[in-house]
Design a protein around this motif. Structure first.
Motif, PDB file in Angstrom:
ATOM      1  N   PRO A  65       0.836  -1.204   0.000  1.00 52.04           N
ATOM      2  CA  PRO A  65       0.000   0.000   0.000  1.00 52.04           C
ATOM      3  C   PRO A  65       0.869   1.250   0.000  1.00 52.04           C
ATOM      4  O   PRO A  65       1.941   1.266   0.608  1.00 52.04           O
ATOM      5  CB  PRO A  65      -0.806  -0.130   1.300  1.00 52.04           C
ATOM      6  N   PRO A  66       0.455   2.304  -0.684  1.00 53.36           N
ATOM      7  CA  PRO A  66       1.291   3.500  -0.794  1.00 53.36           C
ATOM      8  C   PRO A  66       1.506   4.227   0.523  1.00 53.36           C
ATOM      9  O   PRO A  66       2.450   4.999   0.662  1.00 53.36           O
ATOM     10  CB  PRO A  66       0.522   4.371  -1.800  1.00 53.36           C
ATOM     11  N   ARG A  67       0.641   3.986   1.494  1.00 51.68           N
ATOM     12  CA  ARG A  67       0.805   4.599   2.815  1.00 51.68           C
ATOM     13  C   ARG A  67       0.648   3.535   3.888  1.00 51.68           C
ATOM     14  O   ARG A  67      -0.074   2.571   3.721  1.00 51.68           O
ATOM     15  CB  ARG A  67      -0.236   5.704   3.049  1.00 51.68           C
ATOM     16  N   GLY A  68       1.347   3.746   4.985  1.00 45.26           N
ATOM     17  CA  GLY A  68       1.232   2.812   6.092  1.00 45.26           C
ATOM     18  C   GLY A  68       2.187   1.643   5.975  1.00 45.26           C
ATOM     19  O   GLY A  68       3.238   1.729   5.340  1.00 45.26           O
ATOM     20  N   TYR A  69       1.782   0.541   6.557  1.00 42.86           N
ATOM     21  CA  TYR A  69       2.654  -0.623   6.706  1.00 42.86           C
ATOM     22  C   TYR A  69       2.691  -1.489   5.459  1.00 42.86           C
ATOM     23  O   TYR A  69       1.673  -1.738   4.806  1.00 42.86           O
ATOM     24  CB  TYR A  69       2.162  -1.452   7.894  1.00 42.86           C
ATOM     25  N   SER A  70       3.886  -1.952   5.116  1.00 44.74           N
ATOM     26  CA  SER A  70       4.083  -3.011   4.121  1.00 44.74           C
ATOM     27  C   SER A  70       4.812  -4.143   4.807  1.00 44.74           C
ATOM     28  O   SER A  70       5.706  -3.903   5.634  1.00 44.74           O
ATOM     29  CB  SER A  70       4.910  -2.511   2.928  1.00 44.74           C
ATOM     30  N   PRO A  71       4.473  -5.403   4.528  1.00 48.40           N
ATOM     31  CA  PRO A  71       5.052  -6.534   5.260  1.00 48.40           C
ATOM     32  C   PRO A  71       6.570  -6.582   5.202  1.00 48.40           C
ATOM     33  O   PRO A  71       7.168  -6.429   4.127  1.00 48.40           O
ATOM     34  CB  PRO A  71       4.441  -7.754   4.555  1.00 48.40           C
ATOM     35  N   ASP A  72       7.187  -6.811   6.345  1.00 52.11           N
ATOM     36  CA  ASP A  72       8.642  -6.889   6.417  1.00 52.11           C
ATOM     37  C   ASP A  72       9.211  -8.026   5.579  1.00 52.11           C
ATOM     38  O   ASP A  72      10.309  -7.904   5.021  1.00 52.11           O
ATOM     39  CB  ASP A  72       9.092  -7.067   7.878  1.00 52.11           C
ATOM     40  N   PHE A  73       8.479  -9.129   5.469  1.00 52.22           N
ATOM     41  CA  PHE A  73       9.030 -10.286   4.765  1.00 52.22           C
ATOM     42  C   PHE A  73       9.243 -10.004   3.276  1.00 52.22           C
ATOM     43  O   PHE A  73       9.995 -10.709   2.611  1.00 52.22           O
ATOM     44  CB  PHE A  73       8.119 -11.519   4.925  1.00 52.22           C
ATOM     45  N   LEU A  74       8.605  -8.942   2.768  1.00 50.18           N
ATOM     46  CA  LEU A  74       8.658  -8.654   1.341  1.00 50.18           C
ATOM     47  C   LEU A  74       9.950  -7.962   0.925  1.00 50.18           C
ATOM     48  O   LEU A  74      10.222  -7.840  -0.277  1.00 50.18           O
ATOM     49  CB  LEU A  74       7.461  -7.771   0.963  1.00 50.18           C
ATOM     50  N   THR A  75      10.768  -7.534   1.897  1.00 49.50           N
ATOM     51  CA  THR A  75      11.960  -6.748   1.551  1.00 49.50           C
ATOM     52  C   THR A  75      13.242  -7.324   2.155  1.00 49.50           C
ATOM     53  O   THR A  75      13.907  -6.666   2.965  1.00 49.50           O
ATOM     54  CB  THR A  75      11.793  -5.285   1.999  1.00 49.50           C
ATOM     55  N   PRO A  76      13.618  -8.548   1.782  1.00 43.28           N
ATOM     56  CA  PRO A  76      14.923  -9.049   2.221  1.00 43.28           C
ATOM     57  C   PRO A  76      16.043  -8.235   1.587  1.00 43.28           C
ATOM     58  O   PRO A  76      15.848  -7.594   0.551  1.00 43.28           O
ATOM     59  CB  PRO A  76      14.937 -10.496   1.715  1.00 43.28           C
ATOM     60  N   ALA A  77      17.216  -8.249   2.199  1.00 39.34           N
ATOM     61  CA  ALA A  77      18.326  -7.407   1.738  1.00 39.34           C
ATOM     62  C   ALA A  77      19.198  -8.087   0.686  1.00 39.34           C
ATOM     63  O   ALA A  77      20.308  -7.622   0.421  1.00 39.34           O
ATOM     64  CB  ALA A  77      19.180  -6.984   2.928  1.00 39.34           C
ATOM     65  N   ASP A  78      18.718  -9.171   0.069  1.00 36.81           N
ATOM     66  CA  ASP A  78      19.507  -9.873  -0.952  1.00 36.81           C
ATOM     67  C   ASP A  78      19.877  -8.936  -2.090  1.00 36.81           C
ATOM     68  O   ASP A  78      19.097  -8.052  -2.475  1.00 36.81           O
ATOM     69  CB  ASP A  78      18.715 -11.061  -1.503  1.00 36.81           C
ATOM     70  N   SER A  79      21.046  -9.160  -2.671  1.00 35.45           N
ATOM     71  CA  SER A  79      21.571  -8.240  -3.679  1.00 35.45           C
ATOM     72  C   SER A  79      21.095  -8.526  -5.098  1.00 35.45           C
ATOM     73  O   SER A  79      21.383  -7.758  -6.012  1.00 35.45           O
ATOM     74  CB  SER A  79      23.104  -8.256  -3.659  1.00 35.45           C
ATOM     75  N   ASP A  80      20.371  -9.619  -5.328  1.00 38.83           N
ATOM     76  CA  ASP A  80      19.819  -9.891  -6.667  1.00 38.83           C
ATOM     77  C   ASP A  80      18.405 -10.417  -6.525  1.00 38.83           C
ATOM     78  O   ASP A  80      18.024 -10.952  -5.477  1.00 38.83           O
ATOM     79  CB  ASP A  80      20.698 -10.875  -7.440  1.00 38.83           C
ATOM     80  N   ILE A  81      17.621 -10.276  -7.560  1.00 38.51           N
ATOM     81  CA  ILE A  81      16.199 -10.576  -7.475  1.00 38.51           C
ATOM     82  C   ILE A  81      15.936 -12.058  -7.274  1.00 38.51           C
ATOM     83  O   ILE A  81      14.994 -12.443  -6.587  1.00 38.51           O
ATOM     84  CB  ILE A  81      15.454 -10.052  -8.729  1.00 38.51           C
ATOM     85  N   GLU A  82      16.746 -12.934  -7.848  1.00 32.32           N
ATOM     86  CA  GLU A  82      16.520 -14.366  -7.681  1.00 32.32           C
ATOM     87  C   GLU A  82      16.714 -14.780  -6.222  1.00 32.32           C
ATOM     88  O   GLU A  82      15.932 -15.564  -5.682  1.00 32.32           O
ATOM     89  CB  GLU A  82      17.464 -15.155  -8.590  1.00 32.32           C
ATOM     90  N   SER A  83      17.755 -14.251  -5.587  1.00 23.79           N
ATOM     91  CA  SER A  83      17.982 -14.564  -4.168  1.00 23.79           C
ATOM     92  C   SER A  83      16.867 -13.989  -3.309  1.00 23.79           C
ATOM     93  O   SER A  83      16.403 -14.630  -2.360  1.00 23.79           O
ATOM     94  CB  SER A  83      19.333 -14.006  -3.709  1.00 23.79           C
ATOM     95  N   ALA A  84      16.419 -12.772  -3.630  1.00 22.19           N
ATOM     96  CA  ALA A  84      15.332 -12.158  -2.868  1.00 22.19           C
ATOM     97  C   ALA A  84      14.055 -12.967  -3.005  1.00 22.19           C
ATOM     98  O   ALA A  84      13.330 -13.199  -2.026  1.00 22.19           O
ATOM     99  CB  ALA A  84      15.113 -10.725  -3.355  1.00 22.19           C
ATOM    100  N   MET A  85      13.785 -13.399  -4.220  1.00 27.11           N
ATOM    101  CA  MET A  85      12.599 -14.209  -4.470  1.00 27.11           C
ATOM    102  C   MET A  85      12.658 -15.512  -3.670  1.00 27.11           C
ATOM    103  O   MET A  85      11.672 -15.924  -3.045  1.00 27.11           O
ATOM    104  CB  MET A  85      12.504 -14.513  -5.965  1.00 27.11           C
ATOM    105  N   ASP A  86      13.828 -16.146  -3.637  1.00 20.75           N
ATOM    106  CA  ASP A  86      13.989 -17.388  -2.895  1.00 20.75           C
ATOM    107  C   ASP A  86      13.795 -17.155  -1.399  1.00 20.75           C
ATOM    108  O   ASP A  86      13.151 -17.963  -0.714  1.00 20.75           O
ATOM    109  CB  ASP A  86      15.383 -17.965  -3.160  1.00 20.75           C
ATOM    110  N   THR A  87      14.330 -16.041  -0.886  1.00 20.89           N
ATOM    111  CA  THR A  87      14.172 -15.731   0.534  1.00 20.89           C
ATOM    112  C   THR A  87      12.706 -15.530   0.885  1.00 20.89           C
ATOM    113  O   THR A  87      12.223 -16.034   1.912  1.00 20.89           O
ATOM    114  CB  THR A  87      14.973 -14.458   0.893  1.00 20.89           C
ATOM    115  N   VAL A  88      11.976 -14.817   0.048  1.00 21.11           N
ATOM    116  CA  VAL A  88      10.553 -14.590   0.298  1.00 21.11           C
ATOM    117  C   VAL A  88       9.786 -15.909   0.284  1.00 21.11           C
ATOM    118  O   VAL A  88       8.927 -16.165   1.138  1.00 21.11           O
ATOM    119  CB  VAL A  88       9.975 -13.613  -0.748  1.00 21.11           C
ATOM    120  N   GLN A  89      10.114 -16.774  -0.663  1.00 27.54           N
ATOM    121  CA  GLN A  89       9.390 -18.041  -0.773  1.00 27.54           C
ATOM    122  C   GLN A  89       9.691 -18.982   0.389  1.00 27.54           C
ATOM    123  O   GLN A  89       8.929 -19.920   0.630  1.00 27.54           O
ATOM    124  CB  GLN A  89       9.746 -18.723  -2.097  1.00 27.54           C
ATOM    125  N   ARG A  90      10.777 -18.727   1.101  1.00 25.51           N
ATOM    126  CA  ARG A  90      11.116 -19.572   2.260  1.00 25.51           C
ATOM    127  C   ARG A  90      10.731 -18.924   3.588  1.00 25.51           C
ATOM    128  O   ARG A  90      11.139 -19.386   4.642  1.00 25.51           O
ATOM    129  CB  ARG A  90      12.626 -19.861   2.251  1.00 25.51           C
TER     130      ARG A  90
END
Length: 344
Positions: A65-90
Protein backbone atom coordinates in the motif's frame (compact mmCIF):
# COMPACT_ATOMS: atom_id res chain seq x y z
CA UNK A 1 10.56 10.27 15.32
CA UNK A 2 12.66 7.11 14.93
CA UNK A 3 15.57 6.95 17.35
CA UNK A 4 18.25 4.36 16.55
CA UNK A 5 20.54 3.65 19.50
CA UNK A 6 24.07 2.57 18.57
CA UNK A 7 26.76 1.15 20.80
CA UNK A 8 30.43 1.57 19.91
CA UNK A 9 30.25 -1.96 18.51
CA UNK A 10 27.33 -0.94 16.27
CA UNK A 11 29.24 2.06 14.93
CA UNK A 12 32.01 -0.29 13.82
CA UNK A 13 29.44 -2.47 12.04
CA UNK A 14 27.74 0.20 9.91
CA UNK A 15 27.69 -0.85 6.25
CA UNK A 16 26.38 0.70 3.06
CA UNK A 17 24.70 -1.64 0.59
CA UNK A 18 26.96 -2.38 -2.38
CA UNK A 19 24.21 -1.50 -4.86
CA UNK A 20 20.44 -1.11 -5.15
CA UNK A 21 18.57 -3.75 -3.16
CA UNK A 22 16.02 -5.30 -5.57
CA UNK A 23 13.28 -6.01 -3.02
CA UNK A 24 13.36 -2.49 -1.59
CA UNK A 25 13.37 -0.91 -5.06
CA UNK A 26 10.43 -3.14 -5.96
CA UNK A 27 8.40 -2.11 -2.91
CA UNK A 28 9.17 1.60 -3.17
CA UNK A 29 8.62 1.66 -6.94
CA UNK A 30 5.20 0.07 -6.35
CA UNK A 31 4.50 3.05 -4.10
CA UNK A 32 5.66 5.37 -6.91
CA UNK A 33 3.31 3.67 -9.39
CA UNK A 34 0.40 4.87 -7.26
CA UNK A 35 1.81 8.35 -6.95
CA UNK A 36 0.93 11.46 -8.97
CA UNK A 37 1.21 11.17 -12.74
CA UNK A 38 2.97 14.54 -12.92
CA UNK A 39 5.73 13.69 -10.43
CA UNK A 40 8.83 15.55 -11.58
CA UNK A 41 11.13 12.52 -11.39
CA UNK A 42 8.90 9.44 -11.34
CA UNK A 43 6.17 10.72 -13.70
CA UNK A 44 7.79 9.75 -17.04
CA UNK A 45 8.92 6.37 -15.67
CA UNK A 46 5.47 5.74 -14.17
CA UNK A 47 3.74 6.39 -17.50
CA UNK A 48 5.98 3.87 -19.24
CA UNK A 49 5.92 1.30 -16.41
CA UNK A 50 2.13 1.14 -16.23
CA UNK A 51 2.09 -0.05 -19.83
CA UNK A 52 4.49 -2.91 -19.16
CA UNK A 53 3.01 -4.37 -15.97
CA UNK A 54 2.46 -8.12 -15.95
CA UNK A 55 -0.98 -9.21 -14.62
CA UNK A 56 0.84 -10.92 -11.73
CA UNK A 57 1.58 -7.46 -10.32
CA UNK A 58 -1.95 -7.54 -8.90
CA UNK A 59 -0.58 -9.87 -6.22
CA UNK A 60 2.03 -7.33 -5.18
CA UNK A 61 -0.13 -4.20 -5.10
CA UNK A 62 -2.17 -5.12 -1.99
CA UNK A 63 1.08 -6.09 -0.24
CA UNK A 64 2.55 -2.66 -0.96
CA UNK A 65 0.00 0.00 0.00
CA UNK A 66 1.29 3.50 -0.79
CA UNK A 67 0.80 4.60 2.82
CA UNK A 68 1.23 2.81 6.09
CA UNK A 69 2.65 -0.62 6.71
CA UNK A 70 4.08 -3.01 4.12
CA UNK A 71 5.05 -6.53 5.26
CA UNK A 72 8.64 -6.89 6.42
CA UNK A 73 9.03 -10.29 4.77
CA UNK A 74 8.66 -8.65 1.34
CA UNK A 75 11.96 -6.75 1.55
CA UNK A 76 14.92 -9.05 2.22
CA UNK A 77 18.33 -7.41 1.74
CA UNK A 78 19.51 -9.87 -0.95
CA UNK A 79 21.57 -8.24 -3.68
CA UNK A 80 19.82 -9.89 -6.67
CA UNK A 81 16.20 -10.58 -7.47
CA UNK A 82 16.52 -14.37 -7.68
CA UNK A 83 17.98 -14.56 -4.17
CA UNK A 84 15.33 -12.16 -2.87
CA UNK A 85 12.60 -14.21 -4.47
CA UNK A 86 13.99 -17.39 -2.89
CA UNK A 87 14.17 -15.73 0.53
CA UNK A 88 10.55 -14.59 0.30
CA UNK A 89 9.39 -18.04 -0.77
CA UNK A 90 11.12 -19.57 2.26
CA UNK A 91 9.51 -17.19 4.76
CA UNK A 92 8.42 -18.98 7.94
CA UNK A 93 4.74 -19.25 8.79
CA UNK A 94 5.13 -17.26 12.03
CA UNK A 95 6.71 -14.38 10.11
CA UNK A 96 3.97 -14.42 7.48
CA UNK A 97 1.18 -14.50 10.04
CA UNK A 98 2.68 -11.68 12.07
CA UNK A 99 3.20 -9.42 9.05
CA UNK A 100 -0.13 -10.13 7.37
CA UNK A 101 -2.05 -9.68 10.63
CA UNK A 102 -0.59 -6.19 10.94
CA UNK A 103 -1.47 -5.49 7.31
CA UNK A 104 -5.02 -6.76 7.80
CA UNK A 105 -5.49 -4.50 10.82
CA UNK A 106 -4.50 -1.53 8.70
CA UNK A 107 -6.71 -2.00 5.62
CA UNK A 108 -7.97 -5.59 5.42
CA UNK A 109 -6.53 -8.26 3.15
CA UNK A 110 -7.54 -10.12 0.01
CA UNK A 111 -8.94 -13.63 0.35
CA UNK A 112 -5.89 -15.27 -1.22
CA UNK A 113 -3.69 -13.84 1.54
CA UNK A 114 -5.17 -16.32 4.00
CA UNK A 115 -3.34 -19.14 2.24
CA UNK A 116 -0.22 -16.96 2.13
CA UNK A 117 -0.44 -16.46 5.91
CA UNK A 118 -0.54 -20.26 6.26
CA UNK A 119 2.72 -20.49 4.28
CA UNK A 120 0.97 -22.30 1.45
CA UNK A 121 3.72 -23.17 -1.04
CA UNK A 122 1.54 -22.31 -4.02
CA UNK A 123 0.77 -18.82 -2.68
CA UNK A 124 4.43 -18.20 -1.87
CA UNK A 125 5.46 -19.39 -5.31
CA UNK A 126 3.00 -16.99 -6.95
CA UNK A 127 4.37 -14.06 -4.96
CA UNK A 128 7.93 -15.01 -5.92
CA UNK A 129 6.97 -15.28 -9.58
CA UNK A 130 5.26 -11.89 -9.42
CA UNK A 131 8.43 -10.38 -7.96
CA UNK A 132 10.56 -11.79 -10.78
CA UNK A 133 8.19 -10.66 -13.54
CA UNK A 134 7.83 -7.21 -12.02
CA UNK A 135 11.59 -6.83 -11.88
CA UNK A 136 12.04 -8.10 -15.44
CA UNK A 137 9.36 -5.89 -16.98
CA UNK A 138 9.46 -2.74 -14.86
CA UNK A 139 12.83 -2.42 -13.13
CA UNK A 140 15.35 -4.31 -15.28
CA UNK A 141 15.12 -1.91 -18.27
CA UNK A 142 16.16 0.95 -15.96
CA UNK A 143 18.37 -1.03 -13.58
CA UNK A 144 21.71 0.25 -14.87
CA UNK A 145 20.64 3.86 -14.31
CA UNK A 146 19.22 3.01 -10.88
CA UNK A 147 22.53 1.32 -10.07
CA UNK A 148 24.44 4.41 -11.26
CA UNK A 149 22.46 6.73 -8.96
CA UNK A 150 22.91 4.42 -5.96
CA UNK A 151 26.62 3.91 -6.70
CA UNK A 152 27.15 7.67 -6.83
CA UNK A 153 25.45 8.09 -3.45
CA UNK A 154 27.54 5.27 -1.98
CA UNK A 155 30.75 6.86 -3.29
CA UNK A 156 29.76 10.22 -1.82
CA UNK A 157 29.14 8.73 1.61
CA UNK A 158 32.42 6.82 1.43
CA UNK A 159 34.17 10.12 0.72
CA UNK A 160 32.42 11.67 3.74
CA UNK A 161 33.64 8.79 5.88
CA UNK A 162 37.22 9.19 4.68
CA UNK A 163 37.24 12.98 5.02
CA UNK A 164 35.19 13.48 8.17
CA UNK A 165 34.68 10.13 9.85
CA UNK A 166 31.46 8.42 10.90
CA UNK A 167 29.98 11.66 12.24
CA UNK A 168 30.11 13.42 8.88
CA UNK A 169 28.90 10.37 7.00
CA UNK A 170 25.84 9.88 9.21
CA UNK A 171 24.96 13.58 9.29
CA UNK A 172 25.16 13.78 5.50
CA UNK A 173 22.83 10.85 4.80
CA UNK A 174 19.68 12.95 4.49
CA UNK A 175 18.26 16.23 5.84
CA UNK A 176 15.81 14.23 7.95
CA UNK A 177 18.58 12.21 9.61
CA UNK A 178 20.65 13.61 12.49
CA UNK A 179 23.51 11.94 14.37
CA UNK A 180 24.09 12.94 18.00
CA UNK A 181 26.10 10.09 19.49
CA UNK A 182 24.95 7.57 20.45
CA UNK A 183 21.57 8.16 18.76
CA UNK A 184 20.71 8.43 15.07
CA UNK A 185 17.42 10.38 14.87
CA UNK A 186 15.20 10.05 11.81
CA UNK A 187 12.07 12.09 11.08
CA UNK A 188 9.32 9.45 11.13
CA UNK A 189 5.50 9.39 11.21
CA UNK A 190 5.44 7.43 14.50
CA UNK A 191 7.59 7.34 17.64
CA UNK A 192 9.91 4.33 17.68
CA UNK A 193 13.04 3.30 19.55
CA UNK A 194 15.42 0.86 17.88
CA UNK A 195 18.27 -0.54 19.98
CA UNK A 196 20.83 -2.24 17.76
CA UNK A 197 22.58 -4.11 20.58
CA UNK A 198 25.75 -4.83 18.62
CA UNK A 199 24.01 -6.00 15.44
CA UNK A 200 25.24 -3.05 13.39
CA UNK A 201 23.22 -1.18 10.78
CA UNK A 202 22.86 -1.66 7.03
CA UNK A 203 22.35 1.65 5.19
CA UNK A 204 20.46 1.18 1.92
CA UNK A 205 20.49 4.11 -0.50
CA UNK A 206 17.47 3.74 -2.78
CA UNK A 207 16.43 5.41 -6.03
CA UNK A 208 12.70 5.06 -5.35
CA UNK A 209 12.85 6.05 -1.68
CA UNK A 210 11.48 9.57 -1.89
CA UNK A 211 9.60 11.31 0.92
CA UNK A 212 11.56 10.08 3.92
CA UNK A 213 13.82 7.27 5.15
CA UNK A 214 12.18 3.98 6.04
CA UNK A 215 13.01 0.91 8.13
CA UNK A 216 11.54 -2.46 9.06
CA UNK A 217 8.78 -2.52 11.66
CA UNK A 218 10.02 -5.60 13.53
CA UNK A 219 12.99 -4.51 15.63
CA UNK A 220 14.14 -8.14 15.98
CA UNK A 221 15.08 -8.34 12.31
CA UNK A 222 18.51 -7.34 11.02
CA UNK A 223 18.52 -3.53 11.29
CA UNK A 224 18.14 -1.64 8.00
CA UNK A 225 17.73 2.05 7.23
CA UNK A 226 16.64 2.83 3.66
CA UNK A 227 17.08 6.44 2.58
CA UNK A 228 16.77 8.50 -0.63
CA UNK A 229 19.75 8.26 -2.98
CA UNK A 230 18.50 10.32 -5.92
CA UNK A 231 19.75 13.72 -4.78
CA UNK A 232 20.34 14.88 -8.35
CA UNK A 233 16.69 14.18 -9.26
CA UNK A 234 17.82 11.97 -12.14
CA UNK A 235 15.02 10.55 -14.25
CA UNK A 236 14.96 7.03 -15.60
CA UNK A 237 13.78 8.33 -18.98
CA UNK A 238 16.49 10.00 -21.02
CA UNK A 239 15.79 13.55 -22.24
CA UNK A 240 15.32 13.90 -25.99
CA UNK A 241 18.22 16.34 -26.48
CA UNK A 242 21.49 14.42 -26.40
CA UNK A 243 23.54 16.76 -28.58
CA UNK A 244 26.21 17.39 -25.91
CA UNK A 245 26.73 13.66 -25.43
CA UNK A 246 27.02 13.24 -29.21
CA UNK A 247 29.84 15.80 -29.26
CA UNK A 248 31.77 13.89 -26.61
CA UNK A 249 31.16 10.65 -28.51
CA UNK A 250 32.58 12.18 -31.69
CA UNK A 251 35.61 13.36 -29.74
CA UNK A 252 36.39 10.15 -27.85
CA UNK A 253 34.49 7.49 -29.74
CA UNK A 254 31.08 6.21 -28.67
CA UNK A 255 32.23 3.43 -26.35
CA UNK A 256 35.00 5.42 -24.67
CA UNK A 257 32.64 8.35 -24.15
CA UNK A 258 30.13 5.95 -22.59
CA UNK A 259 32.83 4.61 -20.26
CA UNK A 260 33.73 8.15 -19.15
CA UNK A 261 30.06 9.03 -18.64
CA UNK A 262 29.49 5.94 -16.47
CA UNK A 263 32.57 6.70 -14.35
CA UNK A 264 31.51 10.32 -13.88
CA UNK A 265 27.85 9.54 -13.18
CA UNK A 266 28.75 7.08 -10.42
CA UNK A 267 31.60 9.15 -9.04
CA UNK A 268 33.71 6.00 -9.14
CA UNK A 269 33.14 2.47 -10.43
CA UNK A 270 35.12 -0.72 -10.96
CA UNK A 271 36.05 -2.38 -14.22
CA UNK A 272 33.46 -5.07 -13.50
CA UNK A 273 30.80 -2.35 -13.23
CA UNK A 274 31.82 -0.99 -16.64
CA UNK A 275 31.60 -4.47 -18.18
CA UNK A 276 28.15 -5.07 -16.70
CA UNK A 277 26.64 -1.70 -17.52
CA UNK A 278 27.96 -1.28 -21.06
CA UNK A 279 28.00 -4.98 -21.93
CA UNK A 280 31.55 -4.89 -23.25
CA UNK A 281 34.39 -7.33 -22.68
CA UNK A 282 36.77 -6.98 -19.70
CA UNK A 283 39.65 -6.41 -22.14
CA UNK A 284 37.75 -3.57 -23.84
CA UNK A 285 36.83 -2.00 -20.49
CA UNK A 286 40.47 -2.17 -19.43
CA UNK A 287 41.68 -0.60 -22.66
CA UNK A 288 39.23 2.31 -22.52
CA UNK A 289 39.92 2.97 -18.82
CA UNK A 290 43.67 2.95 -19.51
CA UNK A 291 43.37 5.48 -22.35
CA UNK A 292 41.14 7.73 -20.26
CA UNK A 293 43.61 7.49 -17.38
CA UNK A 294 46.59 8.31 -19.59
CA UNK A 295 44.68 11.30 -20.98
CA UNK A 296 44.10 12.60 -17.46
CA UNK A 297 40.32 12.16 -17.62
CA UNK A 298 40.12 9.52 -14.87
CA UNK A 299 42.27 8.28 -12.02
CA UNK A 300 42.42 4.68 -10.86
CA UNK A 301 43.09 3.25 -7.42
CA UNK A 302 43.76 -0.42 -6.75
CA UNK A 303 42.62 -2.16 -3.57
CA UNK A 304 43.48 -5.87 -3.44
CA UNK A 305 42.15 -7.26 -6.75
CA UNK A 306 39.78 -4.36 -7.45
CA UNK A 307 40.54 -1.15 -9.37
CA UNK A 308 38.25 1.83 -8.75
CA UNK A 309 38.07 4.39 -11.56
CA UNK A 310 37.08 7.98 -10.67
CA UNK A 311 36.65 11.09 -12.82
CA UNK A 312 39.18 13.92 -12.64
CA UNK A 313 38.12 17.59 -12.83
CA UNK A 314 39.33 17.53 -16.45
CA UNK A 315 37.17 14.49 -17.18
CA UNK A 316 34.10 16.19 -15.75
CA UNK A 317 34.91 19.35 -17.70
CA UNK A 318 35.00 17.36 -20.95
CA UNK A 319 31.52 16.00 -20.24
CA UNK A 320 30.21 19.38 -19.10
CA UNK A 321 31.72 21.21 -22.07
CA UNK A 322 33.34 23.80 -19.80
CA UNK A 323 35.76 25.51 -22.17
CA UNK A 324 37.23 27.62 -19.38
CA UNK A 325 38.71 24.59 -17.67
CA UNK A 326 39.54 22.46 -20.71
CA UNK A 327 43.22 22.18 -21.52
CA UNK A 328 45.27 19.81 -23.63
CA UNK A 329 44.92 16.28 -22.17
CA UNK A 330 48.49 15.55 -23.15
CA UNK A 331 49.71 18.29 -20.81
CA UNK A 332 48.18 16.37 -17.92
CA UNK A 333 49.15 12.88 -18.99
CA UNK A 334 50.66 11.04 -16.00
CA UNK A 335 53.57 8.71 -16.40
CA UNK A 336 52.52 5.13 -17.08
CA UNK A 337 52.45 2.91 -14.03
CA UNK A 338 52.26 -0.81 -13.57
CA UNK A 339 48.50 -0.51 -12.98
CA UNK A 340 48.08 0.84 -16.54
CA UNK A 341 48.75 -2.64 -17.90
CA UNK A 342 46.37 -4.52 -15.64
CA UNK A 343 42.78 -5.49 -16.25
CA UNK A 344 40.44 -3.49 -13.96
Amino acid sequence: MLRIHLTSEDVGRIRIAAGPVPAWEMLLSLHALRGPADHGVFGPWRAKALGTLDPSARLLLPLAPPRGYSPDFLTPADSDIESAMDTVQRTARDRLRTDLTILAGQRGTATWMRSLADADTGALRRVGTAMRRYHQRVLAPAWDRIHTVVAAERAARAADLLDGGVERMLNSLHPQIRWEAPVLSVAYPVRRELHLGGRGLLLVPSYFCWARPITLRDTRLDPVLVYPANRGLQRLVEPADKSDGDCVARLLGATRAAVLEEIAAAGGITGADIVRRLRISPASASEHATVLRQAGLVVSHRTANTVLHMPTPLGRAVLDGDARTLRSPCAHRPRPTEADHRVP
